[in-house]
Scaffold this motif. Structure first.
Motif, PDB file in Angstrom:
ATOM      1  N   LEU A  99      36.980  57.218  51.740  1.00  0.00           N
ATOM      2  CA  LEU A  99      37.980  56.366  51.114  1.00  0.00           C
ATOM      3  C   LEU A  99      39.107  56.053  52.093  1.00  0.00           C
ATOM      4  N   TYR A 100      39.531  54.793  52.092  1.00  0.00           N
ATOM      5  CA  TYR A 100      40.600  54.313  52.949  1.00  0.00           C
ATOM      6  C   TYR A 100      41.692  53.679  52.075  1.00  0.00           C
ATOM      7  N   LEU A 101      42.885  53.573  52.630  1.00  0.00           N
ATOM      8  CA  LEU A 101      43.983  52.895  51.948  1.00  0.00           C
ATOM      9  C   LEU A 101      44.467  51.746  52.816  1.00  0.00           C
ATOM     10  N   TYR A 102      44.768  50.622  52.168  1.00  0.00           N
ATOM     11  CA  TYR A 102      45.305  49.445  52.854  1.00  0.00           C
ATOM     12  C   TYR A 102      46.599  49.070  52.132  1.00  0.00           C
ATOM     13  N   GLY A 103      47.724  49.111  52.834  1.00  0.00           N
ATOM     14  CA  GLY A 103      49.004  48.811  52.197  1.00  0.00           C
ATOM     15  C   GLY A 103      49.814  47.802  52.983  1.00  0.00           C
ATOM     16  N   HIS A 104      50.406  46.849  52.270  1.00  0.00           N
ATOM     17  CA  HIS A 104      51.284  45.862  52.895  1.00  0.00           C
ATOM     18  C   HIS A 104      52.714  46.023  52.411  1.00  0.00           C
ATOM     19  N   SER A 105      53.673  45.992  53.325  1.00  0.00           N
ATOM     20  CA  SER A 105      55.095  46.024  52.999  1.00  0.00           C
ATOM     21  C   SER A 105      55.436  47.255  52.145  1.00  0.00           C
ATOM     22  N   MET A 106      55.852  47.077  50.892  1.00  0.00           N
ATOM     23  CA  MET A 106      56.100  48.239  50.036  1.00  0.00           C
ATOM     24  C   MET A 106      54.815  49.045  49.869  1.00  0.00           C
ATOM     25  N   VAL A 127      47.926  49.637  57.659  1.00  0.00           N
ATOM     26  CA  VAL A 127      49.288  49.382  57.183  1.00  0.00           C
ATOM     27  C   VAL A 127      49.863  48.151  57.874  1.00  0.00           C
ATOM     28  N   THR A 128      50.169  47.112  57.090  1.00  0.00           N
ATOM     29  CA  THR A 128      50.750  45.900  57.663  1.00  0.00           C
ATOM     30  C   THR A 128      52.203  45.756  57.217  1.00  0.00           C
ATOM     31  N   SER A 129      53.071  45.478  58.187  1.00  0.00           N
ATOM     32  CA  SER A 129      54.496  45.228  57.937  1.00  0.00           C
ATOM     33  C   SER A 129      55.101  46.235  56.960  1.00  0.00           C
ATOM     34  N   PRO A 130      54.941  47.543  57.218  1.00  0.00           N
ATOM     35  CA  PRO A 130      55.387  48.536  56.236  1.00  0.00           C
ATOM     36  C   PRO A 130      56.895  48.498  55.998  1.00  0.00           C
ATOM     37  N   TYR A 131      57.265  48.582  54.735  1.00  0.00           N
ATOM     38  CA  TYR A 131      58.675  48.590  54.332  1.00  0.00           C
ATOM     39  C   TYR A 131      59.255  49.967  54.660  1.00  0.00           C
ATOM     40  N   LEU A 214      46.171  52.643  61.304  1.00  0.00           N
ATOM     41  CA  LEU A 214      46.337  51.420  62.080  1.00  0.00           C
ATOM     42  C   LEU A 214      47.587  50.722  61.570  1.00  0.00           C
ATOM     43  N   LEU A 215      48.568  50.532  62.450  1.00  0.00           N
ATOM     44  CA  LEU A 215      49.844  49.909  62.092  1.00  0.00           C
ATOM     45  C   LEU A 215      49.909  48.524  62.719  1.00  0.00           C
ATOM     46  N   LEU A 216      50.297  47.519  61.911  1.00  0.00           N
ATOM     47  CA  LEU A 216      50.375  46.141  62.405  1.00  0.00           C
ATOM     48  C   LEU A 216      51.668  45.498  61.908  1.00  0.00           C
ATOM     49  N   HIS A 217      52.371  44.801  62.811  1.00  0.00           N
ATOM     50  CA  HIS A 217      53.651  44.215  62.414  1.00  0.00           C
ATOM     51  C   HIS A 217      53.957  43.021  63.313  1.00  0.00           C
ATOM     52  N   GLY A 218      54.694  42.058  62.780  1.00  0.00           N
ATOM     53  CA  GLY A 218      55.129  40.893  63.543  1.00  0.00           C
ATOM     54  C   GLY A 218      56.524  41.096  64.093  1.00  0.00           C
ATOM     55  N   THR A 219      56.734  40.710  65.350  1.00  0.00           N
ATOM     56  CA  THR A 219      58.050  40.916  65.958  1.00  0.00           C
ATOM     57  C   THR A 219      59.081  39.906  65.454  1.00  0.00           C
ATOM     58  N   GLY A 220      58.613  38.874  64.748  1.00  0.00           N
ATOM     59  CA  GLY A 220      59.541  37.896  64.182  1.00  0.00           C
ATOM     60  C   GLY A 220      59.807  38.106  62.707  1.00  0.00           C
ATOM     61  N   PRO A 222      61.540  38.639  59.580  1.00  0.00           N
ATOM     62  CA  PRO A 222      62.953  38.655  59.241  1.00  0.00           C
ATOM     63  C   PRO A 222      63.275  39.518  58.022  1.00  0.00           C
ATOM     64  N   ILE A 223      62.250  40.121  57.428  1.00  0.00           N
ATOM     65  CA  ILE A 223      62.440  40.909  56.212  1.00  0.00           C
ATOM     66  C   ILE A 223      62.432  42.408  56.503  1.00  0.00           C
ATOM     67  N   ILE A 224      61.397  42.870  57.208  1.00  0.00           N
ATOM     68  CA  ILE A 224      61.257  44.284  57.531  1.00  0.00           C
ATOM     69  C   ILE A 224      61.257  44.469  59.042  1.00  0.00           C
ATOM     70  N   ASP A 225      61.999  45.454  59.518  1.00  0.00           N
ATOM     71  CA  ASP A 225      62.197  45.681  60.944  1.00  0.00           C
ATOM     72  C   ASP A 225      60.947  46.280  61.595  1.00  0.00           C
ATOM     73  N   PHE A 226      60.348  45.543  62.528  1.00  0.00           N
ATOM     74  CA  PHE A 226      59.157  46.055  63.208  1.00  0.00           C
ATOM     75  C   PHE A 226      59.488  47.266  64.080  1.00  0.00           C
ATOM     76  N   ARG A 227      60.750  47.402  64.478  1.00  0.00           N
ATOM     77  CA  ARG A 227      61.137  48.530  65.324  1.00  0.00           C
ATOM     78  C   ARG A 227      60.998  49.870  64.594  1.00  0.00           C
ATOM     79  N   ALA A 228      61.140  49.855  63.273  1.00  0.00           N
ATOM     80  CA  ALA A 228      60.927  51.087  62.511  1.00  0.00           C
ATOM     81  C   ALA A 228      59.453  51.478  62.540  1.00  0.00           C
ATOM     82  N   THR A 229      58.561  50.478  62.522  1.00  0.00           N
ATOM     83  CA  THR A 229      57.130  50.751  62.634  1.00  0.00           C
ATOM     84  C   THR A 229      56.820  51.337  64.010  1.00  0.00           C
ATOM     85  N   GLU A 230      57.447  50.790  65.046  1.00  0.00           N
ATOM     86  CA  GLU A 230      57.304  51.351  66.390  1.00  0.00           C
ATOM     87  C   GLU A 230      57.779  52.801  66.434  1.00  0.00           C
TER      88      GLU A 230
END
Length: 273
Positions: A99-106, A127-131, A214-220, A222-230
């Motif tokens: 079993l795997y989990l896929y979560g976006h933002s929240m 995990v994409t663009s995690p809040y 696997l963490l994925l985020h856009g550097t642009g 404007p809603i959630i800070d990609f630097r926190a994912t880093e």
């Protein structure tokens, strides 16, 4: 899609699942705040099915077709409890499959926290663009008011103030979001503040994440800070990080969609037995 219904905290939680002909595993998909699971049926779900994964989706408390006041929940722990219930439902539907989990933002916030805080048999996280942290500083008066309201009127909902244009660089995708009857822009102190705190908590406890992610985020974004994912990636030991230059919040609805789906598919294919 075959549908199911769960009961949690006196509310109906609506869900459903799609299965490939020969499933190799299963995945629970967790949507973001203010939206619903149906928004993943045309983009993410087909890719997961191609990977041989049975896809289980649900609308969170106060979202989509599930019960509850829009933008409000009983507590953050309740959100983790519901996710754990859906995981149990998935294991009943597809026993003996990884079993795997896929979560976006929240949803990304939730899958990271449930993996760190609770003992679940999860093979991997996407995990994409995690809040984890907002990309802007809310006014101090607004935070102070929210904390005060959390104690006296935790269910009151107010506009979040987020600009829908931040979800994608594609105007048509923004318009789809704005005209979707199941999306909304109301949030209660009980939904917003605990999620923000849980995001920071996950960053601080990244070393306790024992599930490969696997963490994925856009550097642009404007809603959630990609630097926190880093920051979370640097603090963890079993994570892979992909940053998409200039991409906005919803990578699966942005110009990098095909690249995103390809990266996720390859990562999963390499790990599904």
């Amino acid at each position: 899609m075959e549908e199911f219904q769960l009961k949690a905290f006196g509310l109906k939680i609506r869900g459903g699942y799609l299965r490939p002909e020969r499933p190799r595993g299963s995945v629970v998909l967790v949507h973001g705040f203010g939206e619903h699971s149906g928004r993943y049926l045309e983009s993410v779900a087909p890719m997961l099915l191609e990977c041989g994964l049975a896809v289980v989706l649900y609308d969170n408390i106060g979202h989509g077709k599930s019960g509850g006041k829009r933008g409000h929940c009983p507590s953050y722990e309740a959100l983790l409890d519901v996710l754990e219930m859906v995981v149990a439902k998935t294991k009943n539907l597809f026993p003996e499959l990884p079993l795997y989990l896929y979560g976006h933002s929240m949803g990304g916030n939730l899958v990271l926290n449930v993996a760190i805080r609770r003992s679940l048999d999860i093979r991997g996280l996407v995990v994409t663009s995690p809040y984890l942290r907002l990309a802007f500083d809310p006014p101090k008066w607004k935070l102070l008011l929210g904390r005060w309201m959390l104690h006296i009127m935790p269910s009151i909902t107010l506009p979040s103030g987020l600009d829908p244009k931040g979800i994608s660089r594609i105007p048509e995708e923004v318009e789809k979001y704005k005209t979707d009857p199941l999306t909304f822009d109301q949030v209660s102190p009980m939904y917003s503040l605990p999620v923000m705190e849980a995001g920071e908590w996950a960053v601080q406890h990244a070393a306790d994440l024992k599930t490969e992610a696997l963490l994925l985020h856009g550097t642009g974004d404007p809603i959630i800070d990609f630097r926190a994912t880093e920051e979370l990636h640097k603090g963890a030991t079993g994570t892979s990080l992909y940053l998409f230059e200039g991409a906005f919040h919803e990578l699966h609805h942005d110009r990098c969609k095909e690249e995103l789906l390809s990266i996720v598919q390859k990562w999963l294919d390499a790990r599904i037995p």
